[in-house]
Design an enzyme around this catalytic site. Structure first.
Site: not given
Length: 407
Positions: A219, A232
């Site tokens: 990501s 995250y």
């Protein structure tokens, strides 16, 4: 063109013939890169007409077109044959779409899901070939991972395991790092890092034997400090560094490792607005009173509203990510990094080459721009949240949710 149309026309005819041939062989895709290359060639043509003799202009334009089409050509790919691949997180999103595509291409797909009766698992059973195998696996449970390892060994005795696609991921909170429970950091690390680590290590003997591929979904939040994605992002940063380590260590074995950093796509988790609303309410219900007084409930509501707005702009077509997975599995020389998605090139350019202030402003403009915490707002200079509460009870601190976002 009016001075010497034929040399220029001959060069364009050569470029058009090669482009058509590449399109027919599926070595070239119609898209913005091809259109940009044609626009640059047109500009070069205009310049050559005014600066070079006709034959020199013909040679320059033809050579430039040939080089451009060579750069845009899809790299040679390996045949699918009887290759087997394990994909995690196939209940929905990228994992489900990749499993369907790879199965249609002739791969033997081993797809792990959290629930064998989930809508995604039922869809895979209904639309895929009998070669696809479903397996229930929770990356937070070592017993499930051990069972998946034995399952993979048993189903790849004749073909070997060519690829592992680490797609499964987890995130359940969107808030500042201080507001995010430590348990959330642990949960993200358990799924995104430790589960991926245990599964990958367990499959390395099979992958070393085949000289295969490891493809991991990362990501951009692991590369740059996205607001409110601390838990995250840190887990993804750890995972990407682990994959870079594997890439160096497994090079002598012929195992190639790729990381895919996708932009924002409209997967099932992104579309589930009610789920994000429940997570926000759970965060508010469990937030310590001191933090709630310091930041204010409207601070969290404001960030949540901006997060949902950014999700509404997500791309509905998941094929760029699926194409990147396929290329990482089959390209003769796969890339170390893939960046499918809109605007990622600009985002990484700003992150790596522009001053920090501009980087932060860019992320806040296009993702989440938090409002000022309550304790820092005008009218309470230098006071602490505890002093403010003791001196002047704040009417905003009521049990009901306040949906007014600070401007």
């Amino acid at each position: 063109m009016d001075r010497w149309p034929w040399p220029s026309g001959g060069a364009w005819l050569l470029v058009a013939a090669r482009a058509l041939l590449q399109l027919l062989r599926a070595d070239l895709r119609l898209g913005r890169p091809l259109l940009a290359a044609l626009a640059l060639l047109a500009a070069l043509d205009w310049l050559c007409q005014r600066l070079l003799p006709p034959l020199a202009a013909l040679a320059v334009l033809a050579a430039a077109g040939w080089i451009a089409l060579s750069c845009l050509a899809r790299p040679p790919r390996l045949p699918v044959a009887t290759r087997a691949v394990l994909i995690t997180g196939c209940d929905s999103g990228f994992g489900k779409e990749a499993a369907k595509k790879l199965d249609a291409m002739g791969f033997m797909v081993l797809a792990t899901v959290l629930d064998l009766d989930s809508p995604g698992a039922l869809e895979l059973r209904a639309c895929c070939s009998p070669h696809l195998r479903l397996l229930q696996m929770d990356l937070t449970k070592p017993a499930d991972i051990s069972r998946a390892l034995e399952f993979t060994k048993a189903h790849t005795t004749s073909t070997g395991l060519w690829g592992l696609v680490n797609n499964a991921g987890f995130n359940d909170v969107v808030a500042d790092a201080e507001l995010s429970p430590v348990a959330t950091f642990r949960s993200c690390m358990e799924v995104n890092f430790f589960g991926t680590l245990q599964l990958t290590k367990g499959l390395l003997p099979l992958l070393r034997r085949s000289g295969g591929r490891i493809v991991t979904l990362g990501s951009p939040a692991g590369d740059m400090p996205y607001p409110c994605l601390g838990a995250y992002g840190t887990s993804k940063a750890a995972t990407v560094l682990l994959m870079d380590t594997f890439s160096c260590e497994l090079l002598p074995w012929g195992v190639k490792v790729s990381v895919i950093q996708p932009g924002c796509f409209k997967t099932e988790s992104v579309k589930n607005v009610g789920n994000w609303e429940r997570r926000k309410q759970l965060l508010l219900a469990n937030l310590p009173q001191e933090l709630l007084q310091a930041y204010g409930e409207d601070y969290i509501e404001h960030a949540h509203g901006q997060f949902l707005h950014s999700l509404s702009l997500a791309l509905p077509d998941l094929s760029p990510v699926v194409d990147a997975i396929i290329d990482a599995l089959l390209a003769a020389q796969p890339r170390r990094r893939y960046y499918p998605g809109r605007g990622l090139g600009l985002m990484y350019f700003i992150h790596y080459y522009l001053p920090e202030g501009l980087r932060q402003r860019f992320l806040q403009t296009f993702f989440i721009n938090p409002c000022l915490p309550r304790a820092l707002r005008p009218g309470k200079p230098g006071s602490t949240p505890t002093e403010d509460a003791a001196q002047e009870p704040d009417p905003d601190l009521n049990p009901g949710p306040n949906h007014t976002a600070a401007q």
